[in-house]
Motif scaffolding. Structure first.
Motif, PDB file in Angstrom:
ATOM      1  N   LYS A  37       0.820  -1.218   0.000  1.00 47.01           N
ATOM      2  CA  LYS A  37       0.000   0.000   0.000  1.00 47.01           C
ATOM      3  C   LYS A  37       0.855   1.270   0.000  1.00 47.01           C
ATOM      4  O   LYS A  37       0.430   2.302  -0.499  1.00 47.01           O
ATOM      5  CB  LYS A  37      -0.918   0.022   1.232  1.00 47.01           C
ATOM      6  N   ASP A  38       2.039   1.217   0.567  1.00 47.00           N
ATOM      7  CA  ASP A  38       2.914   2.372   0.691  1.00 47.00           C
ATOM      8  C   ASP A  38       3.355   2.856  -0.694  1.00 47.00           C
ATOM      9  O   ASP A  38       3.863   2.081  -1.500  1.00 47.00           O
ATOM     10  CB  ASP A  38       4.137   1.991   1.535  1.00 47.00           C
ATOM     11  N   ASN A  95       1.546  -3.960   4.317  1.00 46.45           N
ATOM     12  CA  ASN A  95       1.968  -2.723   4.974  1.00 46.45           C
ATOM     13  C   ASN A  95       3.475  -2.477   4.857  1.00 46.45           C
ATOM     14  O   ASN A  95       4.044  -1.689   5.609  1.00 46.45           O
ATOM     15  CB  ASN A  95       1.538  -2.729   6.441  1.00 46.45           C
ATOM     16  N   ASP A  97       7.043  -1.045   3.901  1.00 45.38           N
ATOM     17  CA  ASP A  97       7.487   0.311   3.614  1.00 45.38           C
ATOM     18  C   ASP A  97       8.610   0.288   2.570  1.00 45.38           C
ATOM     19  O   ASP A  97       8.959  -0.770   2.044  1.00 45.38           O
ATOM     20  CB  ASP A  97       7.930   1.015   4.898  1.00 45.38           C
TER      21      ASP A  97
END
Length: 158
Positions: A37-38, A95, A97
């Motif tokens: 999602k990042d 999630n 990064d």
């Protein structure tokens, strides 16, 4: 996967194996990019996927033209930091990064390097070895770029 390190391929078959390797890398990046999602992580994965597409296109063009010459960046090996030894290889969670995405990309490139090393070893002394040497050199160049980016962003002295 079979043990490709004991086999030496014809020019065309060698390029086909390399295209398969690059396509597999592209698919791994694409799947990871769709999962995370990042936005920074997605950009890192997208850039790496586009690089794999460039490699694949160059290899397919070499099949048409009968030569892989002309890619001067592939002529010399590139030293890398071997960050794959200090970064853990793991599946990317949704999630993830930018740091995790770069570590993932570094490991995928290291896998490609290992593949081309095995292919080169299997053709040692044969004309095909030089093709795998060029592909290996190109992958080390890409790994170096990813490691440089990782160092710039995450290994600052401040």
């Amino acid at each position: 996967m079979s043990d490709d390190s004991q086999v030496c391929y014809t020019y065309e078959a060698a390029l086909e194996k390399a295209v398969e390797m690059e396509d597999g890398g592209f698919r791994n990046y694409l799947d990871a990019m769709r999962k995370v999602k990042d936005r920074q992580a997605q950009k890192i994965l997208k850039d790496a996927a586009l690089d794999e597409l460039d490699h694949k296109h160059a290899l397919e063009k070499a099949m048409l033209e009968g030569t892989i010459e002309g890619r001067h960046a592939m002529d010399q090996p590139v030293k890398t930091m071997n960050l794959d030894y200090v970064l853990h290889q793991e599946e990317l969670p949704p999630n993830a990064d930018a740091r995790q995405a770069l570590a993932y990309a570094i490991h995928l490139e290291k896998n490609a390097i290992d593949f081309y090393k095995k292919m080169q070893s299997g053709c040692e002394g044969a004309p095909m070895a030089s093709i795998f040497e060029k592909l290996l050199n190109d992958e080390t160049r890409h790994l170096q770029q990813l490691e440089d980016l990782y160092e710039k962003i995450f290994m600052t002295e401040n």
